[in-house]
Design an enzyme around this catalytic site. Structure first.
Site, PDB file in Angstrom:
ATOM      1  N   ILE A   1       0.827  -1.193   0.000  1.00  0.00           N
ATOM      2  CA  ILE A   1       0.000   0.000   0.000  1.00  0.00           C
ATOM      3  C   ILE A   1       0.868   1.251   0.000  1.00  0.00           C
ATOM      4  CG2 ILE A   1      -1.626   1.262   1.478  1.00  0.00           C
ATOM      5  CD1 ILE A   1      -2.643  -1.697   2.234  1.00  0.00           C
ATOM      6  N   ASP A   2       1.984   1.214   0.707  1.00  0.00           N
ATOM      7  CA  ASP A   2       2.871   2.369   0.804  1.00  0.00           C
ATOM      8  C   ASP A   2       3.494   2.704  -0.551  1.00  0.00           C
ATOM      9  OD1 ASP A   2       3.811   4.370   2.401  1.00  0.00           O
ATOM     10  OD2 ASP A   2       5.385   3.205   3.352  1.00  0.00           O
ATOM     11  N   ASP A   3       4.072   1.697  -1.217  1.00  0.00           N
ATOM     12  CA  ASP A   3       4.647   1.932  -2.541  1.00  0.00           C
ATOM     13  C   ASP A   3       3.586   2.404  -3.524  1.00  0.00           C
ATOM     14  OD1 ASP A   3       7.620   1.044  -3.276  1.00  0.00           O
ATOM     15  OD2 ASP A   3       6.965  -0.106  -1.555  1.00  0.00           O
TER      16      ASP A   3
ATOM     17  N   HIS B   1       0.589   8.414   3.857  1.00  0.00           N
ATOM     18  CA  HIS B   1       0.916   8.419   2.431  1.00  0.00           C
ATOM     19  C   HIS B   1      -0.314   8.132   1.578  1.00  0.00           C
ATOM     20  CE1 HIS B   1       5.321   7.430   3.651  1.00  0.00           C
ATOM     21  NE2 HIS B   1       5.061   8.716   3.726  1.00  0.00           N
TER      22      HIS B   1
ATOM     23  N   GLU C   1       2.973   6.099  -2.990  1.00  0.00           N
ATOM     24  CA  GLU C   1       4.083   6.974  -3.386  1.00  0.00           C
ATOM     25  C   GLU C   1       4.328   6.938  -4.892  1.00  0.00           C
ATOM     26  OE1 GLU C   1       5.919   9.193  -1.572  1.00  0.00           O
ATOM     27  OE2 GLU C   1       4.475   8.817   0.012  1.00  0.00           O
TER      28      GLU C   1
END
Length: 686
Positions: free
Chosen positions: A403-405, A479, A408
């Site tokens: 989810i973070d990648d 993020h 971003e």
């Protein structure tokens, strides 16, 4: 130099006033002024552009600790594939990381760590270092003083059991029948975080087989009493969770004796199928070293020879994790971070003023678009109706996009003026839909899975090292909120739930906990820009508390730093440590987002970055500012020291990137992200 001492470890850190003297400095022509910041940003931009791969990606070294290198040598010894060049190159690296007291730490400047020191010691014995060598004798004495092998973590004792240096009977039981537990049953494999799940499944096979290879030497010097290496320990009270799970382990040890052989064989074969189905195209598993190592061992124990395509490609993938240094040393990366590094580099370059249609940015966007994952993975066990769409951290990890990648990468792609904007819109539309579908029931987001919050896995006797579940965190949630705001969804009810969760998670002192970066500086540096992008004014009480906290922990030299000890000793170490480029940048990104550009704190922070920069446009950062598992597993991302300072300088010089991108972006309707399972074919203006 004066030093600050952590009484619990005896380790020292430079004082705040002296921290800057540890960095090779340049003399700023006008320290802290916009002109000096602009010159620093140009140098950093030129350097970063020079480091891009011809395919369009960036990747810095991912440095962890010597257990990666030690276990690589132990694996080679177990499989009988060791060679002298590799062994001596690994040994050179391991020796170079030893501290003066004979120990090895898990992060630069940290205290000696028992299990890491044991594994490093054994690896050097495999390389030919003798027990009476001074550096080995110091290590062995320190190990014995702290309880010897018996006091080490389970993973270390598993490696020793492979060679008969420890008894399998004295290890927690991990039955392969775990693979059959249904999703509603506690301790099913999907109760574990994806990294733990991928490690535990092959280890159940290893635990069932209990192999022992001939040991090339004895390790009596690592026991407090070689005649009784594992003294009996009393169980915790039965009415405690620890005591209950210890008794469960005793029961499983007895169950092992009565499980029918054909049942156990069927369970191991089911686990093997699960492993093989999840091997990536490059031969690795999950793009990380531990699952790959244990998967190779498990399959080999089931009869797969080393020339079988699965094992051949698996071993080849591990070789690609090796970084050969100029001095001949060989360092093993626990993982590789090209997608993460590339999106952060693209954000930094655009925010620093590089034209959005610069050819190298377009090439980066092309590469990122080619890395999009459009097939289901393990996340779909909890979200079977959710269409795929997102990005992983590594070159190959289609089973586990994160989810973070995904957030971003979406933010990076929105900054780049690509020649095929519709393709970008479609990819980001899928990413937004997927991330919204991965929202946990409390309104926040974890890294890989939905509602991965079971209280049971961390209580297992086997799980004595690091996190094994993936609950929502403030940095990942921030993020996602920032991405949703960039897509015109700041007022979507799902975004507002994420914002409400973030506001509720703020610490009393004004900071936010950092799960995937060190620590409160990272959490706060992630959350404040997200909240302001989503519409919270700089005057909001939560923002003002965050600003006050950041100003209170600014170092005397103008920078910010936070030691990893803040994960264990919050009160003493929160926001405290030698100034580093990445952590100074995170603090500045938060302060700038809060409207503090003209503050003294920002001026001093920018001046620190300008002064600490080298002539070639780089920064030095030996400190570990990335987090794998809080306290237990730390990371030095070698590109952090470049991308985050450049981002901070760019935002200082050019203002809010969110507003600039909205103004620069061609007017096009953007897809409205709908709940999981709905179509994104409709488009509405936001």
């Amino acid at each position: 130099m004066t030093a600050t001492t952590d009484g619990s470890t005896g380790a020292t850190l430079p004082s705040r006033a002296a921290a800057a003297s540890d960095t090779t400095l340049t003399t700023p022509e006008a320290a802290g002024a916009p002109e000096a910041a602009a010159r620093a940003a140009r140098r950093a931009t030129d350097f970063l552009l020079s480091r891009q791969d011809t395919e369009g990606w960036w990747k810095g070294d991912l440095e962890t600790n010597v257990t990666m290198d030690a276990e690589d040598l132990l694996l080679r010894q177990f499989l009988g594939i060791q060679d002298e060049k590799t062994t001596q190159a690994a040994a050179k690296f391991i020796r170079g990381e030893q501290r003066e007291d004979g120990t090895w730490a898990t992060f630069w400047g940290g205290p000696g760590e028992l299990s890491t020191t044991i594994e490093a010691y054994v690896a050097l014995r495999l390389a030919g270092d003798t027990p009476d060598a001074p550096h080995m004798a110091r290590a062995a004495a320190w190990i014995r003083e702290r309880g010897g092998v018996a006091a080490s973590r389970v993973f270390t004792r598993i490696w020793l059991a492979l060679f008969g240096w420890w008894k399998w009977e004295d290890l927690p039981e991990m039955p392969p029948e775990l693979i059959w537990f249904p999703g509603w049953m506690p301790l099913n494999i999907y109760d574990f975080g994806c990294w733990a799940r991928q490690t535990i499944v092959p280890l159940t096979i290893v635990s069932a087989k209990r192999p022992v290879r001939p040991a090339p030497f004895a390790l009596d010097e690592l026991h407090t009493d070689p005649a009784h290496p594992n003294p009996a320990r009393p169980l915790d009270p039965a009415n405690t969770w620890e005591g209950a799970f210890q008794r469960l382990d005793k029961a499983l040890q007895q169950l092992r004796k009565v499980v029918p052989r054909r049942v156990r064989k069927a369970a191991m074969n089911a686990a093997a199928r699960w492993i093989i189905e999840r091997q990536e195209n490059d031969g690795c598993w999950g793009g990380i070293q531990p699952p790959a190592v244990y998967s190779v061992i498990a399959l080999h124990l089931l009869g797969y020879d080393l020339e079988h395509p699965v094992l051949r490609e698996g071993l080849a993938s591990l070789d690609r994790f090796a970084v050969w240094r100029e001095d001949g040393a060989r360092m093993i990366e626990a993982c590789q971070s090209p997608v993460w590094d590339t999106c952060l580099a693209a954000i930094a370059l655009v925010d620093a003023g590089l034209p959005a249609d610069h050819p190298q940015l377009v090439k980066a966007a092309d590469w990122l678009l080619g890395e999009e994952i459009v097939r289901p993975g393990d996340w779909s066990v909890k979200r079977p109706q959710l269409p795929p769409g997102g990005w992983a951290f590594e070159f190959h990890n289609d089973n586990y996009p994160d989810i973070d990648d995904t957030a971003e990468v979406s933010l990076a792609l929105r900054r780049i003026r690509h020649h095929d904007p519709e393709r970008v819109d479609r990819a980001i539309g899928r990413a937004v839909r997927w991330n919204l579908g991965m929202q946990s029931k409390n309104g926040a987001w974890g890294a890989f899975d939905v509602d991965n919050t079971s209280p049971f896995p961390n209580r297992l006797p086997f799980c004595d090292f690091g996190e094994v579940i993936d609950p929502p965190s403030a940095d990942v949630t921030a993020h996602v909120v920032e991405m949703l705001a960039a897509e015109g969804l700041a007022h979507d009810p799902r975004t507002r739930r994420g914002i409400a969760w973030l506001l509720a998670e703020q610490e009393q002192n004004g900071a936010w906990f950092g799960r995937w970066g060190v620590n409160y500086v990272y959490g706060t540096g992630s959350v404040v820009p997200a909240l302001t992008a989503a519409g919270l004014p700089g005057s909001h009480p939560a923002i003002r508390r965050a600003v006050a906290w950041l100003e209170s922990v600014q170092n005397d030299d103008g920078g910010w730093g936070e030691d990893l000890r803040s994960y264990k000793h919050v009160k003493e170490w929160s926001g405290r440590g030698a100034s580093t480029p990445s952590q100074t940048a995170w603090a500045l990104m938060a302060l700038l987002a809060a409207g503090e550009k003209d503050s003294k704190a920002v001026e001093r922070g920018v001046q620190w970055l300008v002064t600490a920069q080298r002539e070639d446009g780089t920064w030095d950062e030996p400190f570990f500012t990335g987090t794998g598992f809080p306290w237990d597993f730390s990371i030095n991302y070698h590109l952090y020291r470049q991308v985050f300072p450049l981002t901070a300088l760019g935002r200082y010089l050019h203002g809010d990137p969110f507003e600039r991108q909205l103004l620069a972006r061609p007017t096009r309707p953007r897809p409205e992200a709908k709940p999981a399972g709905s179509s994104l074919s409709e488009a509405k203006g936001s």
